[in-house]
Design a protein around this motif. Structure first.
Motif, PDB file in Angstrom:
ATOM      1  N   GLY A 194      26.547  43.282  68.402  1.00  0.00           N
ATOM      2  CA  GLY A 194      25.953  42.029  69.680  1.00  0.00           C
ATOM      3  C   GLY A 194      24.559  41.895  69.155  1.00  0.00           C
ATOM      4  O   GLY A 194      23.733  41.286  69.491  1.00  0.00           O
TER       5      GLY A 194
ATOM      6  N   ALA B   9      27.348  35.757  68.191  1.00  0.00           N
ATOM      7  CA  ALA B   9      28.687  34.523  68.384  1.00  0.00           C
ATOM      8  C   ALA B   9      29.063  33.702  66.917  1.00  0.00           C
ATOM      9  O   ALA B   9      28.069  33.048  66.846  1.00  0.00           O
ATOM     10  CB  ALA B   9      28.031  33.937  69.838  1.00  0.00           C
TER      11      ALA B   9
ATOM     12  N   ASP C 222      26.150  45.819  74.886  1.00  0.00           N
ATOM     13  CA  ASP C 222      27.452  45.301  75.622  1.00  0.00           C
ATOM     14  C   ASP C 222      27.264  44.407  76.231  1.00  0.00           C
ATOM     15  O   ASP C 222      27.734  43.400  76.845  1.00  0.00           O
ATOM     16  CB  ASP C 222      27.694  46.491  75.799  1.00  0.00           C
ATOM     17  CG  ASP C 222      28.733  47.396  74.912  1.00  0.00           C
ATOM     18  OD1 ASP C 222      28.763  46.961  73.267  1.00  0.00           O
ATOM     19  OD2 ASP C 222      29.973  47.955  75.012  1.00  0.00           O
TER      20      ASP C 222
ATOM     21  N   VAL D 177      32.781  37.527  66.392  1.00  0.00           N
ATOM     22  CA  VAL D 177      32.606  37.588  67.524  1.00  0.00           C
ATOM     23  C   VAL D 177      32.289  35.940  68.606  1.00  0.00           C
ATOM     24  O   VAL D 177      31.849  35.210  67.625  1.00  0.00           O
ATOM     25  CB  VAL D 177      31.411  38.146  67.595  1.00  0.00           C
ATOM     26  CG1 VAL D 177      30.205  38.539  68.552  1.00  0.00           C
ATOM     27  CG2 VAL D 177      31.285  39.440  66.440  1.00  0.00           C
ATOM     28  N   THR D 178      32.835  36.082  69.453  1.00  0.00           N
ATOM     29  CA  THR D 178      32.735  34.762  70.359  1.00  0.00           C
ATOM     30  C   THR D 178      31.403  34.728  71.314  1.00  0.00           C
ATOM     31  O   THR D 178      31.110  34.235  72.191  1.00  0.00           O
ATOM     32  CB  THR D 178      33.655  34.836  70.685  1.00  0.00           C
ATOM     33  OG1 THR D 178      33.807  36.144  72.013  1.00  0.00           O
ATOM     34  CG2 THR D 178      35.085  34.414  69.700  1.00  0.00           C
ATOM     35  N   ALA D 179      30.566  36.052  71.531  1.00  0.00           N
ATOM     36  CA  ALA D 179      29.827  35.932  72.125  1.00  0.00           C
ATOM     37  C   ALA D 179      28.478  36.792  71.360  1.00  0.00           C
ATOM     38  O   ALA D 179      28.553  37.198  71.103  1.00  0.00           O
ATOM     39  CB  ALA D 179      29.972  36.038  73.576  1.00  0.00           C
TER      40      ALA D 179
ATOM     41  N   TRP E  45      29.055  40.606  74.919  1.00  0.00           N
ATOM     42  CA  TRP E  45      29.154  40.747  73.630  1.00  0.00           C
ATOM     43  C   TRP E  45      29.321  42.208  73.995  1.00  0.00           C
ATOM     44  O   TRP E  45      29.268  42.835  72.988  1.00  0.00           O
ATOM     45  CB  TRP E  45      29.774  40.149  72.646  1.00  0.00           C
ATOM     46  CG  TRP E  45      30.215  40.765  71.125  1.00  0.00           C
ATOM     47  CD1 TRP E  45      30.449  41.631  70.103  1.00  0.00           C
ATOM     48  CD2 TRP E  45      31.967  40.409  71.307  1.00  0.00           C
ATOM     49  NE1 TRP E  45      31.292  42.092  69.340  1.00  0.00           N
ATOM     50  CE2 TRP E  45      32.477  41.120  70.098  1.00  0.00           C
ATOM     51  CE3 TRP E  45      32.621  39.474  72.018  1.00  0.00           C
ATOM     52  CZ2 TRP E  45      33.599  40.665  69.905  1.00  0.00           C
ATOM     53  CZ3 TRP E  45      33.612  39.120  71.325  1.00  0.00           C
ATOM     54  CH2 TRP E  45      34.093  39.579  70.748  1.00  0.00           C
TER      55      TRP E  45
END
Length: 261
Positions: A44, A192, A78, A186-188, A82
């Motif tokens: 993240g 992202a 976190d 990674v989507t967030a 993510w």
């Protein structure tokens, strides 16, 4: 250390590694000190991929020219959206304890540590090389040994240690299971949309065991993750002073050296 007379292959790479006919292997540390380099990182964190690539770039060096490498993913990133699948609370607690022991107050990501040095400038290649050479020039403070047998879904590990230096009054042993070649999209969070690749990712960290006298012996069960790729994994046993954080010795055993299950 050799566990039986059934050795199939033995070779020297600064340590002694022996494969045996029962899919077990033994290992002892060598006569020179091998430093441990720890990278505290998180998926993240937008500044961490560069540090991840830097750590990966060290891995292909010949064994006698590189340190033992571990990437410890922390979970305190976190909350931004993510959850890092490789993060563990123990990693963050170890990071904080190492910083406090060194008399510092700064906990950051990415953060690189080597022995009592907890704010290593990994971007300065020259400074890093000089620090690595200085650590390598010191004699080991302890001799280490591993005896590993692969079981169903776990590794059974016998750990041994023998203190070399009278000045080492109390040391700590840690055992880590790492994996190379991990990749995630990674989507967030801050990364992202990026695909991140990681090496030397700690999948399991166990310890510390305290060595109070001249010798220590213990046993541990190390669980293998469901997505374990044995050919890309290894064990790291390392020792450090509980008083100063000085790295006393480290060694790395690729699980591919231990043969099939």
């Amino acid at each position: 250390m050799v566990r039986s007379a059934l050795r199939a292959v033995c070779w020297i790479i600064g340590i002694t590694v022996c494969m045996e006919a029962d899919a077990a292997c033994s290992m002892t540390s060598g006569s020179g000190r091998v430093p441990l380099v720890e990278l505290y990182t998180a998926e993240g964190c937008s500044e961490c991929p560069a540090a991840d690539r830097w750590l990966s770039s060290l891995a292909p060096r010949p064994p006698d020219q590189r340190p033992v490498l571990l990437a410890l993913h922390v979970d305190y990133w976190d909350d931004i959206g993510w959850p890092d699948p490789f993060a563990a609370p123990l990693h963050g607690r170890r990071q904080e304890a190492r910083v406090m022991l060194a008399g510092k107050r700064v906990v950051v990501t990415p953060q690189v540590m080597m022995g009592r040095h907890v704010l290593v400038d990994w971007r300065d290649a020259g400074a890093f090389s000089r620090l690595l050479a200085a650590e390598r020039s010191l004699p080991p403070g302890i001799d280490l040994s591993l005896d590993v047998t692969r079981g169903q879904g776990e590794l059974r590990v016998a750990i041994g240690a023998h203190t070399r230096k009278a000045s080492v009054s109390s040391s700590l042993l840690w055992l880590a299971l790492y994996q190379d070649g991990l990749s995630r999209r990674v989507t967030a969070g801050e990364n992202a949309g990026r695909r991140l690749r990681h090496d030397r990712v700690v999948r399991h960290l166990q310890g510390p065991w305290q060595v109070l006298g001249d010798t220590h012996a213990s046993e541990a069960g190390v669980p293998l993750p469901a997505d374990a790729d044995i050919g890309a994994m290894g064990l790291v046993l390392f020792a450090e002073s509980s008083v100063t954080g000085e790295g006393l010795q480290a060694m790395e055993l690729p699980l591919s050296a231990c043969g099939p299950e």
